[in-house]
Design an enzyme around this catalytic site. Structure first.
Site, short mmCIF file in Angstrom:
data_model
loop_
_atom_site.label_atom_id
_atom_site.label_comp_id
_atom_site.label_asym_id
_atom_site.label_seq_id
_atom_site.Cartn_x
_atom_site.Cartn_y
_atom_site.Cartn_z
N HIS A 426 0.80 -1.34 -0.14
CA HIS A 426 0.09 0.06 -0.05
C HIS A 426 0.84 1.14 -0.04
O HIS A 426 0.63 2.08 -0.80
CB HIS A 426 -0.97 -0.07 1.14
CG HIS A 426 -1.76 1.20 1.63
ND1 HIS A 426 -2.99 1.36 1.43
CD2 HIS A 426 -1.25 2.41 1.77
CE1 HIS A 426 -3.60 2.50 1.85
NE2 HIS A 426 -2.45 3.34 2.12
N GLU A 427 1.74 1.24 0.87
CA GLU A 427 2.57 2.52 0.88
C GLU A 427 3.72 2.84 -0.07
O GLU A 427 3.69 3.65 -0.65
CB GLU A 427 3.44 2.49 2.50
CG GLU A 427 2.47 2.47 3.54
CD GLU A 427 1.56 3.84 3.78
OE1 GLU A 427 1.93 4.68 3.03
OE2 GLU A 427 0.52 3.71 4.40
N HIS A 431 0.86 4.24 -3.11
CA HIS A 431 0.85 5.49 -2.95
C HIS A 431 2.17 6.11 -4.04
O HIS A 431 1.98 7.09 -4.48
CB HIS A 431 1.27 6.12 -1.56
CG HIS A 431 -0.21 5.98 -0.57
ND1 HIS A 431 -1.44 6.66 -1.19
CD2 HIS A 431 -0.30 5.56 0.47
CE1 HIS A 431 -2.22 6.46 -0.18
NE2 HIS A 431 -1.48 5.79 0.81
N GLU A 484 -6.58 6.59 -1.29
CA GLU A 484 -6.58 5.37 -0.19
C GLU A 484 -7.05 4.21 -1.03
O GLU A 484 -6.55 3.06 -0.93
CB GLU A 484 -7.35 5.62 1.09
CG GLU A 484 -6.80 6.71 2.04
CD GLU A 484 -4.94 6.58 2.12
OE1 GLU A 484 -4.64 5.31 2.39
OE2 GLU A 484 -4.39 7.50 2.28
#
Length: 697
Positions: A426-427, A431, A484
């Site tokens: 995710h990070e 992103h 997100e």
């Protein structure tokens, strides 16, 4: 009055263990101490950003519990006829106000009220030897139990909400015009609030230095910058950052701190951007930090940021695994479903570390962070990722509601590894991947306008971000949730590639990896179902960006294949209940197809700045059907209390920095928070009475 949520006395309390602190030398501990103090001194700002009454409640509670420890308050109240349960109900509320930096949930932005009676609560306030009833209590008392419109939800007033970013005499059309004007003037909204005083628009800029600057007129209203918002708090921030300078480990840290100091003194956001340029160059520090006005989730317009500051120690073992992921990131990105033109020209390998939080001074603590949020820096200079490992915790079986029994067993067994996997992807990639098409101040584009084809339309790309335009202003209230959603969905998509999973979980067998991947998908959809409580059916509005993101993922899966997740209504202990079963055999087929299509749309919309199309696509998936409204009611009837968190404290004793830990109880949270906030207590009262009144409804 509408039924308002309370903080239940059986809410679990999770403490942040920080064994890495013990191996720090005194120089590193001093650096951590002063950064932590700077973070907590600035965190008072969060109360002023959350609701009109929040800083007033902080002042009252701090006065009471800095005079009497929780145990003494308990004894006094029980001598006055209170039961143990009533004391714990009170402590649960006070602890939650401290942790959320106000009386609205940081996760959901909805109000919570004391579970004890209003008479008992007033008795607690008015009989305390630490607080003499004054104008502060008289100003906030009507808000504490009031959940009627507009007091129950953080939003713009015309949307039946209240907030502390905009005075209540400002309406949406004028606000929109002011923000467009600020962009043209080259003024960042990030560290500002906006109030209408008579016929003038005052843009309050957070800074130590005070002053005013006329900017011009908008809709016949004079607009001026008013510097010095939160000046006393930021002055304390600067003092501790100045003290931290002598303990900096290298020139990057020194330059970073100096830029922070100048930013907080002047309020100039370009100086904060300078600090972040030095921060991303500080690779692999023993002590990781960041501070400032960072995330825009709280602002109804999603352009103004909430205060945040953190200090953490690097977990070397987990960080080594994350670095393996970073080293392979260029190859992993090639798995993503968008054309290469929609990916950054040169991938800047970021620092990616797993951290043990020593202090996270804001209204809530995330599981991971990918910053800075400045797109111009991210695109050309890079960013950092951090995994906040000791904030995650582990769910008990009782807290894993609604899952099929077999799925529940898999999730319970593999949840720690699954969350680590999802948060890491995710990070770093969620992103970190993807290009934003931009025009710079000189009129140059960062992509080939003639040869770039939109994969959704097979037509040439004809839109982009003009200089000064930001993602948040293009996509409005959905911007945070869309970002997100892209990050969570990208993590799920990449988890279907076994070579990626092996990088993070090298010691697992093939079966264990498959189950961990499945547990990661269950983690997201389980939180989506549990998060239905954060949807407001009356306003048709989601109260939390991450929950909305996960529900869009859930809807994408179900719309692609109605059989992939089966939800069945049943009974449990005489109450309506639901079970949902995720067909694991479909994860790598229709599940992967649905997620691939979702992230392709989200990235293309983001790249080309197609705000209207993106919002239309996303809002369609965000809609809640009658069936899911029924599931929402069942979830609320069976919900497990959300946990409260307790953080340690860095204290300076006889020139030595020590880590003070507290018991994981409501009383422990109260004691820790009182000791986190040491200075400017009376200043909080002064600012509440003189400045915060501008935001009173």
């Amino acid at each position: 009055m509408n039924q308002a949520p309370v903080i239940q006395v059986n809410s679990p309390v999770t403490s942040f263990a920080s064994p890495g602190f013990k191996v720090l030398n005194q120089n590193e501990k001093q650096y951590a101490y002063h950064f932590a103090r700077a973070s907590w001194e600035g965190a008072r700002i969060c109360y002023f950003q959350r609701s009109y009454e929040s800083p007033g409640l902080f002042y009252i509670f701090h006065k009471i519990f800095s005079t009497e420890k929780p145990q003494a308050v308990k004894q006094r109240l029980q001598q006055g006829g209170w039961s143990e349960e009533e004391v714990q109900q009170l402590f649960a509320y006070v602890a939650a106000v401290f942790q959320n930096s106000g009386n609205f949930k940081s996760f959901g932005d909805s109000k919570f009220i004391p579970e004890i009676s209003q008479d008992k609560f007033e008795q607690f306030i008015t009989t305390s030897p630490g607080y003499q009833v004054d104008q502060v209590w008289e100003s906030v008392r009507k808000y504490v139990y009031n959940y009627d419109k507009p007091y129950g939800l953080i939003d713009l007033q015309e949307k039946n909400g209240s907030n502390s970013y905009y005075s209540n005499n400002l309406k949406g059309e004028l606000l929109e015009a002011v923000d467009k004007f600020l962009i043209v003037q080259g003024v960042s909204e990030l560290n500002t609030r906006v109030v209408k005083v008579d016929d003038e628009i005052h843009v309050l800029v957070a800074s130590v230095n005070k002053g005013e600057k006329d900017l011009g007129e908008v809709h016949n209203h004079k607009v001026k910058l008013v510097y010095g918002d939160f000046s006393p708090f930021l002055n304390s921030v600067v003092a501790h950052l100045t003290a931290a300078l002598q303990y900096a480990a290298n020139d990057n840290q020194k330059n970073m701190i100096q830029a922070y100091i100048e930013h907080f003194q002047t309020g100039e956001v370009e100086l904060h951007k300078t600090s972040q340029r030095h921060w991303i160059k500080d690779k692999g520090p023993v002590i990781e930090t960041n501070i400032g006005f960072i995330e825009t989730y709280l602002d109804p317009l999603k352009v103004r940021a909430e205060w945040e500051g953190f200090v953490a120690v690097v977990n070397k073992e987990e960080s080594a695994l994350l670095n393996e992921l970073v080293n392979k990131a260029e190859d992993i990105i090639k798995y993503l479903p968008w054309p290469k033109e929609f990916e950054v020209d040169v991938y800047k390998r970021p620092d990616f570390t797993s951290l043990e939080v020593l202090a996270f001074a804001s209204s809530g603590t995330p599981l991971g962070i990918n910053i800075p949020n400045y797109d111009d820096i991210r695109q050309t200079e890079g960013f950092k990722n951090v995994n906040l490992g000791n904030t995650i915790g582990k769910l008990s079986k009782d807290a894993i509601k609604f899952l099929d029994e077999t799925d529940q067993e898999i999730f319970f067994k593999y949840q720690s590894e699954a969350v680590f996997l999802v948060v890491a992807l995710h990070e770093l990639i969620g992103h970190g991947a993807g290009k934003v098409f931009m025009k710079d101040k000189d009129g140059n584009l960062n992509f080939n306008l003639e040869n770039t084809i939109n994969p959704l339309t097979n037509q040439k790309v004809d839109s982009f971000y003009n200089h000064g335009e930001q993602w948040h202003s293009k996509f409005g209230e959905f911007s945070g949730a869309m970002e997100e959603c892209k990050a969570d969905a990208t993590a799920l998509y990449l988890s279907t590639f076994d070579d990626v999973v092996k990088l993070l979980l090298p010691n697992q067998s093939d079966e264990e990896r498959r189950n961990t991947v499945f547990a990661g998908w269950l983690f997201v959809v389980h939180r989506a179902v549990q998060g239905l409580e954060f949807y407001n059916p009356e306003q048709k509005k989601w109260g939390q960006a991450h929950v909305l993101a996960r529900n869009v993922i859930l809807q994408s899966l179900i719309r692609e294949d109605p059989d992939i997740i089966k939800i069945t209504e049943t009974q449990l202990n005489g109450k309506p209940y639901i079970h949902f079963k995720f067909d694991q055999s479909k994860l790598y087929t229709t599940g992967k197809k649905a997620i691939s299509n979702l992230i392709l749309h989200l990235q293309v919309f983001k790249s080309i700045g197609a705000g209207n199309q993106g919002v239309e696509f996303f809002s369609n998936l965000a809609a809640v059907s009658e069936q899911f409204l029924n599931y929402r009611n069942i979830v609320i009837q069976n919900k497990f209390p959300r946990r409260l968190e307790i953080q340690p404290n860095l204290v300076l004793e006889d020139g030595q920095v020590n880590l003070k830990e507290y018991e994981p109880t409501f009383a422990g949270i109260i004691e820790s928070q009182v000791e986190h906030h040491l200075d400017n207590i009376e200043t909080t009262k002064e600012l509440f009475l003189n400045v915060q009144k501008l935001f009173q409804n």
